[in-house]
Design an enzyme around this catalytic site. Structure first.
Site, PDB file in Angstrom:
ATOM      1  CG  ASP A  29      -2.026  -1.013   1.124  1.00 28.49           C
ATOM      2  OD1 ASP A  29      -2.195  -1.611   0.032  1.00 28.49           O
ATOM      3  OD2 ASP A  29      -2.715  -1.238   2.134  1.00 28.49           O
ATOM      4  CB  ALA A  30       3.973   2.151   1.812  1.00 23.70           C
ATOM      5  CB  VAL A  31       4.896   0.388  -3.168  1.00 20.28           C
ATOM      6  CG1 VAL A  31       5.293   0.480  -4.634  1.00 20.28           C
ATOM      7  CG2 VAL A  31       6.088  -0.080  -2.338  1.00 20.28           C
ATOM      8  CB  THR A  32      -0.328   1.685  -3.921  1.00 21.48           C
ATOM      9  OG1 THR A  32      -0.172   0.267  -4.084  1.00 21.48           O
ATOM     10  CG2 THR A  32      -1.450   2.167  -4.811  1.00 21.48           C
ATOM     11  CG  ASP A  66      -0.536  -0.021 -11.533  1.00 19.28           C
ATOM     12  OD1 ASP A  66      -1.186  -0.015 -10.474  1.00 19.28           O
ATOM     13  OD2 ASP A  66      -1.007  -0.389 -12.611  1.00 19.28           O
ATOM     14  CG  ASP A  69       1.121  -1.665  -6.394  1.00 17.08           C
ATOM     15  OD1 ASP A  69       1.149  -2.410  -7.396  1.00 17.08           O
ATOM     16  OD2 ASP A  69       0.377  -0.673  -6.318  1.00 17.08           O
ATOM     17  N   GLY A  70       1.879  -4.799  -6.874  1.00 18.26           N
ATOM     18  CA  GLY A  70       1.189  -6.060  -7.084  1.00 18.26           C
ATOM     19  C   GLY A  70       2.093  -7.260  -6.815  1.00 18.26           C
ATOM     20  CG  ASP A  91      -4.517   2.493 -11.338  1.00 21.43           C
ATOM     21  OD1 ASP A  91      -3.375   2.747 -10.914  1.00 21.43           O
ATOM     22  OD2 ASP A  91      -4.881   1.345 -11.674  1.00 21.43           O
TER      23      ASP A  91
END
Length: 203
Positions: A29-32, A66, A69-70, A91
């Site tokens: 979530d932090a990376v997102t 994007d 994070d996945g 997004d």
């Protein structure tokens, strides 16, 4: 949306970084969120001043979050509805920042109001494309069809903006945005027709 082969390639490329960040306690979530902030700052901080090429470079650097994070979520075993919701919502924030940044430049320092209008139209139709699919899925239908998916729209826009930033005629960006507006409208119609057919089959 990346196709299966491209996603597999990027998964392999980002696996070392994903594992390293997880070991340091960084959450997907932090990376997102950081990726969204980076894209937004690149678009809204550089595009309005006419720095199209460098804006595209900054956006490109962060847009791969994007994928990252996945990959992290799958390794951490935290893939789920919350992550999907956050990713999809942010997004839309990224899309808005990119097209608003271009419109800001076009209406201001760029002096090309036609690009500003087209960027605004592309943003509006892009949001409608996403909404049509989300609403269809919420009602139990599928609407993942169309000629203008998010990835294609963003790649075309960023490539055109970057090339104009390097000195190509502004007409290049104008033509690309005009084509994207038409393609987005066609995609909306395709998704509406797809859901209509499904609803008729169900009676």
């Amino acid at each position: 949306m990346l196709d299966r082969h491209a996603r597999g390639l990027f998964t392999r490329l980002f696996t070392p970084a994903a594992r390293a960040l997880l070991r340091r306690g960084v959450s997907p979530d932090a990376v997102t969120v950081v990726g969204t902030l980076g894209v937004s700052l690149g678009a809204l901080g550089l595009f309005p001043g006419g720095h199209l090429f460098w804006g595209v470079m900054v956006i490109t650097a962060f847009v791969f979050s994007d994928v990252l994070d996945g990959v992290m979520a799958r390794f951490a075993g935290t893939s789920g509805r919350w992550g999907a919701f956050l990713d999809s919502t942010l997004d839309r924030v990224q899309d808005a920042a990119i097209f608003l940044g271009l419109a800001w430049w076009a209406f201001g320092a760029g002096g090309h109001p036609e690009i500003g209008v087209l960027a605004t139209v592309c943003l509006s139709l892009g949001m409608l494309v996403s909404y049509a699919r989300a609403k269809a899925e919420a009602l139990g239908f599928t609407a993942n069809t169309g000629i203008a998916e998010r990835a294609e729209r963003l790649v075309a826009t960023l490539v055109a903006a970057g090339l104009v930033g390097l000195g190509l005629p502004v007409l290049v960006l104008t033509a690309v945005l005009a084509l994207l507006a038409v393609a987005s409208l066609v995609t909306v119609v395709q998704r509406v027709v797809t859901v209509l057919r499904q609803s008729r089959r169900l009676g």
